[in-house]
Design an enzyme around this catalytic site. Structure first.
Site, PDB file in Angstrom:
ATOM      1  N   HIS A   1       0.834  -1.208   0.000  1.00 53.01           N
ATOM      2  CA  HIS A   1       0.000   0.000   0.000  1.00 53.01           C
ATOM      3  C   HIS A   1       0.870   1.260   0.000  1.00 53.01           C
ATOM      4  O   HIS A   1       0.696   2.162  -0.834  1.00 53.01           O
ATOM      5  CB  HIS A   1      -0.907  -0.026   1.245  1.00 53.01           C
ATOM      6  CG  HIS A   1      -1.824   1.141   1.389  1.00 53.01           C
ATOM      7  ND1 HIS A   1      -3.135   1.117   0.988  1.00 53.01           N
ATOM      8  CD2 HIS A   1      -1.626   2.382   1.907  1.00 53.01           C
ATOM      9  CE1 HIS A   1      -3.706   2.285   1.235  1.00 53.01           C
ATOM     10  NE2 HIS A   1      -2.806   3.074   1.802  1.00 53.01           N
ATOM     11  N   GLU A   2       1.834   1.298   0.927  1.00 53.69           N
ATOM     12  CA  GLU A   2       2.682   2.490   1.018  1.00 53.69           C
ATOM     13  C   GLU A   2       3.571   2.637  -0.212  1.00 53.69           C
ATOM     14  O   GLU A   2       3.844   3.756  -0.647  1.00 53.69           O
ATOM     15  CB  GLU A   2       3.519   2.463   2.301  1.00 53.69           C
ATOM     16  CG  GLU A   2       2.713   2.402   3.611  1.00 53.69           C
ATOM     17  CD  GLU A   2       1.627   3.471   3.747  1.00 53.69           C
ATOM     18  OE1 GLU A   2       1.786   4.565   3.178  1.00 53.69           O
ATOM     19  OE2 GLU A   2       0.603   3.188   4.414  1.00 53.69           O
TER      20      GLU A   2
ATOM     21  N   HIS B   1       1.638   4.562  -2.723  1.00 48.70           N
ATOM     22  CA  HIS B   1       1.731   6.007  -2.468  1.00 48.70           C
ATOM     23  C   HIS B   1       3.096   6.549  -2.919  1.00 48.70           C
ATOM     24  O   HIS B   1       3.195   7.609  -3.533  1.00 48.70           O
ATOM     25  CB  HIS B   1       1.602   6.288  -0.963  1.00 48.70           C
ATOM     26  CG  HIS B   1       0.190   6.279  -0.447  1.00 48.70           C
ATOM     27  ND1 HIS B   1      -0.788   7.098  -0.962  1.00 48.70           N
ATOM     28  CD2 HIS B   1      -0.398   5.576   0.563  1.00 48.70           C
ATOM     29  CE1 HIS B   1      -1.933   6.889  -0.283  1.00 48.70           C
ATOM     30  NE2 HIS B   1      -1.720   5.962   0.640  1.00 48.70           N
TER      31      HIS B   1
ATOM     32  N   GLU C   1      -4.782   7.952  -2.769  1.00 48.00           N
ATOM     33  CA  GLU C   1      -5.298   6.686  -2.255  1.00 48.00           C
ATOM     34  C   GLU C   1      -5.581   5.704  -3.394  1.00 48.00           C
ATOM     35  O   GLU C   1      -5.465   4.493  -3.213  1.00 48.00           O
ATOM     36  CB  GLU C   1      -6.568   6.952  -1.436  1.00 48.00           C
ATOM     37  CG  GLU C   1      -7.014   5.801  -0.562  1.00 48.00           C
ATOM     38  CD  GLU C   1      -6.112   5.512   0.626  1.00 48.00           C
ATOM     39  OE1 GLU C   1      -5.173   6.301   0.887  1.00 48.00           O
ATOM     40  OE2 GLU C   1      -6.329   4.482   1.301  1.00 48.00           O
TER      41      GLU C   1
END
Lengths: 496, 496
Positions: B262-263, B266, B292
């Site tokens: 997820h990170e 980003h 997001e």
């Protein structure tokens, strides 16, 4: 007076915030930032440096410092020390022509690269013209800054160790020359006979070394951040945040042990500063020499003592059960105190270290006084190394080109390294009158030693000069005999 | 014009340096700084904030932005976007009475503590008066900032997602209400039958999880810093320095896997920004929702796909040979896509997540519009959770008190979370027309996906609005149907 104090305190608050910025960016850069981010970071640091400089050069602030300096006798001891320090720093802004100084800063910011290439290629002539310009500026600098009391090389020495001049250093090094040089010759001859198990040069996994470094933090009561970097260093910004790094070498496991202890010594000095100095320019240490005395005290007096390993060798052997199998405490202790004539300062052992520094001191002194030419450095280096350390470098890379310091314009810095060890010996002597050091170490009560040093030295931060601190902690002026006596004692014993 | 541009660029250069300071201090604070250093650090940050504010409020700078805004049609597309952004930020300084705004900032800086205590004690009444004040200010704030086009809650929504109003969000959530809610009910019923080996809840050593996280960095082509913190986050300052953290839980090994992916999503967005934006206020992402969408694309579309684990499960099983012995790929895939009705948003799975957000959206809307009282929140929360997610919280700690956002005044933020997942689904649909996504994943060519996203979205940084980026990347306006279709597809399949 009140008005100047108000201006001073308000500006100090702002400047401390910029100091914090520089501190954290440097720490990040040395320990974590990706290389590719350097150009962007450099731009931000440049902008912040301009902002900071604008504050520092603010005429109201400069005037406040000057007026407060004139009336420093009316200030309390802390503020008076701080104003003296800031006033001293103003000298460069006031006396050195700005364009010359900026040209010099530009020169010394690029010179380390020139030096690195010369070292890499083992070719002094590549570095010589740059070093020539740096030396020339420093010769001019001491003229700009000279006073009735301080002239020549003394000005540079005083930058790094307030109150220490060639007069004092000459006495110090003269003592080493007559007492230590022949002793080192004898001991290193003796140590040639030492034989060590090959296992001590085996592979010691980094993960296990990390584990032992954490153990050392506990033993020495240091709870700050410990990270890794190419060259170990300590970086502190307040009594609540002092950080250290170490470097792990799989095939040289004692290197990280002693560098960790060394940096913890530096770090304890700053974490044990009185917190009241956090918001002032006095937080940190009194001088480079005093700082080094603390790191050397922990590294050598504590870390290389028999008492320390009497207590902690079992844990080390347990951390490396395979590697240290059949290696007894006696052999390990002899190993970590083995001494030899070597060429590289940063790899030198406790006994021979100061002699490497002595070479540099003599060269710097003649260079700044103008008695020696830059071109003569390589030859002169070889002569002095042979004379003091007893080993002649074959290349300049192992000789005059080994250290970065001169390329960044640091003349007068080296002598503080030797002074630190000598301070440590004298402090040890004074401490021993009140505390059974070996017993405290053996009983794992390092805290008692930390407390003693805090009370006598650490808590004062830079609010006392190194000479005052020696008197406060040892009851006497600095005296190099303690150092030579300490080394004679220690290395006479391990010689047996 | 030239004069204003000069003033603007010069001030921007300075403000970017302060931005860098804030960035690095925050990063350090979240990942490394000792707790005891907080008071000292806070003082420095406060001083620097004053310095920064002084620059931001400089009348010459404000005037430059206003003049450039008036003539923004003459500027190039990047500069015009940047000036529009800065002009928007000026609104608060210009329209909100300064003392009211400062009082609010003070309130929201202490409110998270009040909230934490209320949550800890599971007592909404402890938080209610504080939240009441925060809501009251936000109701006034939207009055101060309203224009002919934007009023009420729309103002707050537009803060976080430019161009998104209640009209758009209502359509979005209406679609979820009618299409997703019943589907989720069916799937979660079905998934209740799933049985997993107890081994999947066993102990997975952190050291091994770290190793796998490093492997994920390679697979996804992210080479920035990866560290640890309590809550995972991404923190970037330039295309050359974007850092992420993750959190390792020994008894929940998939948590660190998906938070790392997820990170990285980003982070790739920011590292793939065109470097020309590094020195501007446009570096970063277009909006929270767009940001997001990237993290959810990597986490869910890539990371929870069958194709991904077809290729990488062997490596995972090899990293945890004991723990994953006899756990086949099928079971693992079912495990990471298992869905259930749950109470806590941050623990919710891919399928149910948006419904948690829908609850918050409806509550915020009525709160800001004044149709609902703060006191009615707990009851209304229970009703909506039961209606949308299908599970009724027994306590406020598991209900209205679970999230920190409102205590820091963030109204209008939550909806972007759901929007991000919905963007991701639409982007996936567009990408699939040009690239066989599953094949790229299976053949370990994530780089092709990175490149596609860079070309269509990442490189633009904040120089395009989210609505423009949707058109650029998908050729169409945002349409929530892609999202529901994607979920129907995926969860229909795993239902078998």
């Amino acid at each position: 007076m009140e008005r100047y104090l108000k201006i001073y305190r308000e500006k100090r608050r702002i400047l401390k915030a910029y100091e914090y910025f520089n501190w954290i960016v440097n720490w990040d850069q040395e320990t974590e930032a990706p290389d590719r981010s350097l150009p962007y970071r450099t731009k931000q640091v440049e902008t912040m440096t301009e902002e900071q400089y604008r504050h520092m050069a603010d005429p109201d602030y400069v005037e406040a410092i000057e007026r407060l300096y004139e009336r420093r006798d009316e200030l309390d001891v802390d503020l008076s020390a701080e104003i003296r320090k800031e006033y001293k720093d103003l000298r460069i802004i006031k006396r050195v022509p700005k364009d010359e100084y900026i040209a010099y800063r530009v020169l010394t910011s690029s010179a380390p690269k020139v030096w690195a290439e010369a070292k890499e290629k083992d070719d002094f002539s590549l570095f010589e013209p740059t070093l020539e310009r740096i030396v020339t500026f420093n010769r001019k600098l001491v003229k700009y800054l000279e006073t009735d009391e301080l002239k020549g090389y003394d000005i540079l020495l005083d930058f790094y160790e307030e109150g220490f001049s060639t007069e004092l250093y000459d006495t110090f090094f003269e003592h080493l020359r007559t007492e230590l040089v022949p002793f080192v010759r004898a001991v290193t001859d003796e140590h040639r006979k030492h034989r060590f198990s090959r296992k001590l040069k085996g592979v010691f996994p980094v993960e296990k070394q990390r584990e032992f470094a954490e153990y050392l933090k506990e033993v020495l009561h240091f709870s700050g951040v410990l990270k890794e970097s190419v060259h170990p260093f300590t970086s502190g910004v307040s009594s609540t945040d002092t950080r250290i790094t170490t470097h792990y070498d799989e095939t040289n496991f004692t290197s990280s042990i002693f560098s960790t202890i060394h940096e913890i010594g530096h770090a304890l000095y700053e974490t044990q500063n009185d917190p009241k100095y956090d918001d002032t320019f006095l937080h940190g240490g009194a001088s480079l020499g005093m700082h080094e005395s603390q790191s050397r005290f922990y590294e050598n007096v504590i870390g290389r003592s028999r008492a320390f390993w009497d207590t902690h060798y079992a844990r080390l052997a347990q951390t490396f059960p395979k590697q240290l199998k059949n290696i007894g405490l006696d052999e390990f202790y002899r190993f970590i105190n083995h001494t030899k004539r070597s060429l590289i300062r940063i790899e030198a052992d406790e006994l021979t270290y100061a002699l490497h520094v002595m070479v540099r001191y003599e060269l710097e002194k003649s260079l700044i006084d103008g008695r020696m030419k830059v071109a003569d450095l390589p030859k002169k280096w070889r002569t002095l190394m042979t004379r003091y350390v007893g080993k002649r470098p074959k290349t300049d890379r192992e000789g005059v080109l080994q250290d970065v310091h001169w390329s960044s314009g640091s003349f007068g810095y080296f002598p503080t390294y030797a002074l630190g060890s000598a301070y440590a010996a004298q402090i040890r002597f004074a401490m021993a009158k009140e505390l059974d050091i070996d017993q405290a170490i053996r009983e794992n009560r390092i805290k008692d030693i930390n407390d003693w040093l805090k009370e006598r030295i650490h808590r004062y931060a830079a609010a006392r000069t190194p000479r005052e601190l020696m008197r406060l902690s040892t009851g006497a002026d600095f005296d190099p005999r303690y150092y030579v006596d300490y080394l004679r004692d220690k290395f006479a014993l391990t010689q047996d």
